[in-house]
Scaffold this motif. Sequence first.
Motif, short mmCIF file in Angstrom:
data_model
loop_
_atom_site.label_atom_id
_atom_site.label_comp_id
_atom_site.label_asym_id
_atom_site.label_seq_id
_atom_site.Cartn_x
_atom_site.Cartn_y
_atom_site.Cartn_z
N VAL A 14 3.39 10.72 -9.50
CA VAL A 14 2.72 11.14 -10.73
C VAL A 14 2.32 12.62 -10.66
O VAL A 14 2.37 13.34 -11.64
CB VAL A 14 1.47 10.27 -11.00
CG1 VAL A 14 0.69 10.80 -12.17
CG2 VAL A 14 1.89 8.84 -11.25
N VAL A 15 1.94 13.05 -9.46
CA VAL A 15 1.45 14.42 -9.31
C VAL A 15 2.59 15.44 -9.39
O VAL A 15 2.41 16.57 -9.83
CB VAL A 15 0.71 14.57 -7.95
CG1 VAL A 15 0.15 15.96 -7.80
CG2 VAL A 15 -0.37 13.52 -7.83
N ILE A 16 3.79 15.00 -8.99
CA ILE A 16 4.90 15.95 -8.86
C ILE A 16 5.23 16.71 -10.15
O ILE A 16 5.29 17.95 -10.12
CB ILE A 16 6.16 15.23 -8.29
CG1 ILE A 16 5.86 14.81 -6.85
CG2 ILE A 16 7.37 16.16 -8.32
CD1 ILE A 16 6.94 13.97 -6.22
N ILE A 26 0.84 -1.20 0.00
CA ILE A 26 0.00 0.00 0.00
C ILE A 26 0.87 1.24 0.00
O ILE A 26 0.64 2.20 -0.74
CB ILE A 26 -0.95 0.00 1.22
CG1 ILE A 26 -1.99 -1.11 1.05
CG2 ILE A 26 -1.65 1.35 1.38
CD1 ILE A 26 -2.93 -1.25 2.23
N GLY A 27 1.94 1.20 0.84
CA GLY A 27 2.86 2.33 0.89
C GLY A 27 3.50 2.59 -0.46
O GLY A 27 3.57 3.74 -0.92
N MET A 28 3.90 1.51 -1.14
CA MET A 28 4.59 1.68 -2.42
C MET A 28 3.67 2.27 -3.49
O MET A 28 4.06 3.21 -4.20
CB MET A 28 5.17 0.35 -2.90
CG MET A 28 6.58 0.13 -2.39
SD MET A 28 7.17 -1.55 -2.70
CE MET A 28 7.12 -1.64 -4.47
N VAL A 29 2.45 1.73 -3.61
CA VAL A 29 1.57 2.26 -4.66
C VAL A 29 1.16 3.70 -4.35
O VAL A 29 1.04 4.52 -5.26
CB VAL A 29 0.33 1.36 -4.90
CG1 VAL A 29 0.73 0.06 -5.55
CG2 VAL A 29 -0.46 1.13 -3.65
N SER A 30 1.00 4.01 -3.05
CA SER A 30 0.67 5.40 -2.70
C SER A 30 1.81 6.33 -3.11
O SER A 30 1.58 7.40 -3.67
CB SER A 30 0.43 5.54 -1.20
OG SER A 30 -0.41 4.54 -0.74
N LEU A 31 3.02 5.88 -2.86
CA LEU A 31 4.19 6.68 -3.21
C LEU A 31 4.24 6.94 -4.70
O LEU A 31 4.41 8.07 -5.16
CB LEU A 31 5.46 5.96 -2.74
CG LEU A 31 6.77 6.74 -2.93
CD1 LEU A 31 6.81 7.92 -1.96
CD2 LEU A 31 7.98 5.84 -2.73
N VAL A 32 4.07 5.87 -5.48
CA VAL A 32 4.13 6.01 -6.94
C VAL A 32 3.03 6.95 -7.42
O VAL A 32 3.25 7.81 -8.27
CB VAL A 32 4.02 4.63 -7.62
CG1 VAL A 32 3.89 4.80 -9.13
CG2 VAL A 32 5.23 3.79 -7.29
#
Lengths: 256, 281
Positions: free
Chosen positions: B21-23, B11-17
């Motif tokens: 994308v937004v950056i 969950i942490g990894m997909v949230s990070l990715v």
Amino acid sequence: MSKAVASQISIQDVTYTYADGNDALKHISLDIRSNELFVLFGPARSGKSTLLRLLNRLSDLTEGAQRQGAIYIDGEDIFARGVDVHDLRRRISMVFAIPTPLPGSIRENITYGLRMAGMKETVLLEERVKQSLKQAALWDEVKDRLDSSAFALSGGQKQRLCLARSLALEPEVILLDNPTSGLDPLSTATVEESLQELKQSYTIIMVPHSTQQAARVADRAAFLLDGELVEVGASEQMFMNPKDKRTEDYITGRFG
Amino acid sequence: MTRQNMNKLMIGMVSLVATIVVIPIVLVIIYVVYNGIGAINWEFLTAAPRNGMREGGIMPALLGTVFLTFGTAIVSFPLAIAAAIYLAEYAGDNMLTRWVRLAIVNLAGIPSIVYGLFGLGAFVLFWNLGTSIIAGSLTLGVLTLPVVISTAEEAILSVPQSFRTVSLSLGASRWQTIRHQVLPHAMPGIITGIILGLGRAAGETAPILFTVAAFYLPELPKSIFDQTMALPYHLYVISTQVPDMPLSNQYGTALVLLMIVFSMTLVATVIRTNMRRRREW
């Protein structure tokens, strides 16, 4: 008001095959008299709804299905070339199992079919709104809010609205596909009561919610099983003293 | 590693990715705003460019883009709705339909410069419309078709089937059913699609390059058969073709273009949200 003598229907050797090759109906022959409340009952997937949808040619919408045999309404072949299917559906009107108001007000729902048929006179439309809501025993509950959303009604009210919407077309035949499926016992009783009233003016063909309901409301009934017509008869005889073993087994709850 | 920890890690990894994308988009916006905001004033928005475009404003280009966006809408709207209605309501599964769908998918993948060349060949030369707003609008209209058709078809299909069945069972014809029960409820979705398509069209440079855009034309067009300046092309010109162009002017132009596109997306989002809230079923 509709004419006192409603339509009679003659189904002659109808076989209906879906695109996947399954026969939904097999050689059904059946005569339905005018002004009677005729019940089609049987277990799920026995072909009851399919037969109803053939009567107003909603079956046309099912792609790839094949039909053999003929259906006559007052002697007129409904599948003949040149039959105006839209006019047919106004004459043979249908109420579905799930209450299906259209988005819009109560008034807009009732007048929809009429407006699509080209009726524009407000006075005439208003008259039909009032008359059909009264026939469906809904007038007193909604007369002060005809312009509010049809989705704001309760389940039972919605279903009576759908009935009124069909009645507004002044049809000759009303097809009821399990019209009380989602309703509480009180609403069901209201609908059943209005049916007794309505058959004075219309021929009614109904797929019931249960065998009990079939026995309560039917003048005559037909038992369908796997697309075959097992037995037809007057209500008292069908439900008290069925001729066919399969009918008896179904009514007494041995299967189904 | 326990199942619970693995779960947390994933969950942490997909949230990070997802955050990553937004950056880029945020950085682009910040960068353009930071460099461009200083150039924006009343004169910049309302004056024509002067002194080889190094001074003055962007008004002809700004209005040109507005004209082109309207033109694109007029071209794209009827065609896309008709196509979407056909695909969603009438089309069976046959050879023709499969070809139409294949064409739409492929249209979406065509590079925009190819649309530009197509517009030059078909509208400017073959239809003899010349380099003009109408030729540009037609070209941009074709460019937006795939996205608008797809969104419109989706909007039409999202109208519950029961409305159609009920309408038909009450004796309405197929077209009456579409006109009264399907299109009104699909319209907000269709409009959302159109606006998103227009947002893309407003920002395109290549399709207007040969079909409408003028290098430098301080007067406004007098009819749809005239050329016009347009923001994306103007930005391209002042970024690459004009020596000693003040940087703030370039970023100011970029900022205005970004704002136009973003505000269209915003309008589309607001319409969609509103529609979802007001829907009764």
